[in-house]
Design a protein around this motif. Sequence first.
Motif, PDB file in Angstrom:
ATOM      1  N   CYS A 104     -15.367  10.123  46.971  1.00 22.35           N
ATOM      2  CA  CYS A 104     -13.873  10.524  46.815  1.00 22.35           C
ATOM      3  C   CYS A 104     -13.976  10.789  45.285  1.00 22.35           C
ATOM      4  O   CYS A 104     -13.733   9.592  44.645  1.00 22.35           O
ATOM      5  CB  CYS A 104     -12.952   9.955  47.391  1.00 22.35           C
ATOM      6  SG  CYS A 104     -11.449  10.467  46.830  1.00 22.35           S
ATOM      7  N   THR A 106     -10.993  11.238  43.604  1.00 20.27           N
ATOM      8  CA  THR A 106      -9.801  10.800  43.187  1.00 20.27           C
ATOM      9  C   THR A 106     -10.149   9.235  42.961  1.00 20.27           C
ATOM     10  O   THR A 106      -9.333   8.619  42.256  1.00 20.27           O
ATOM     11  CB  THR A 106      -8.813  11.229  44.287  1.00 20.27           C
ATOM     12  OG1 THR A 106      -8.870  12.566  44.431  1.00 20.27           O
ATOM     13  CG2 THR A 106      -7.363  10.810  43.870  1.00 20.27           C
ATOM     14  N   CYS A 124      -7.524   7.003  50.154  1.00 19.67           N
ATOM     15  CA  CYS A 124      -8.568   7.561  51.145  1.00 19.67           C
ATOM     16  C   CYS A 124      -8.408   6.990  52.682  1.00 19.67           C
ATOM     17  O   CYS A 124      -8.036   5.887  52.692  1.00 19.67           O
ATOM     18  CB  CYS A 124      -9.929   7.471  50.748  1.00 19.67           C
ATOM     19  SG  CYS A 124     -10.564   9.000  49.938  1.00 19.67           S
TER      20      CYS A 124
HETATM   21 ZN   LIG Z   1      -9.700   9.015  47.789  1.00 17.38          ZN
END
Ligand SMILES: [Zn+2]
Length: 247
Positions: A104, A106, A124
């Motif tokens: 991920c 982010t 997440c």
């Molecule tokens: Zn994430």
Amino acid sequence: MYVRKNGISCPWSLKQALSYFGFLVYGLSYNMVIVTKTQTDYQTMRIIIFNFLYFMSISSHIVTSVIDPGDPLLYRGKDLSQDESIYLRCTICNSTINLFSRHCVTCNKCIYKYDHHCQWVNNCIGSKNYKSFFVLIISCTLMSALITSSSVTATFITFSDEQNSNAVDEQGFASFIIFLGMFSLFGVIYFGYITTFHSVMLLKGVTTYEYACRKRALKNHKIVPRITVDKESFSMHTDMAGISFGN
Ligand SMILES: [Zn+2]
Ligand SMILES: [Zn+2]
């Protein structure tokens, strides 16, 4: 390179702050405003059900946010040399990860059985916190439905009370209740849709990530391996970077 641990880690998201504000509005509105106008036979039962759903929503929100959904291999110094399981190498964070983990951008780490990144919990959603996430969306759907029905009841009682219907306070009260009813109705539609979507995904045994990958692959008329289909890994592979097989 900064790696986020969970939803409490910086940076916070705007939707995360809005979710805390929404919980505050819901709790105060129901327990301090709506209950004063809905003195029905089922009042006590309604208050108990609401506060149960309220507790479940907030607690599951916190749990989903606090859990670290990262791949277990990121934290264990496991010797994989004799292991016959299939692992992947993430070339973004250079970690050895399980087959269905995905990076991920982010959170800046690989998530175990990645589903999606949820900005409402700022974390997440993977296999470690999917159950609490599911409890969260069901609780929010039911809580919103209860507030909507209670707002309709309170509005009906306010307007049917002819003695007070013209009072300024009552009109202000009615306006607030109508606004709350419309706000919670939006919540019913929004959370109801998410709950229905994830229920279907659970029945099919497909994650949100896999669903998005398949949808994109179908749109592009491409047949791609299950693991590699997604918009980010597509670009990663064409750039000869990203996830690859092997230890
Ligand atoms: Zn994430
Ligand atoms: Zn990674």
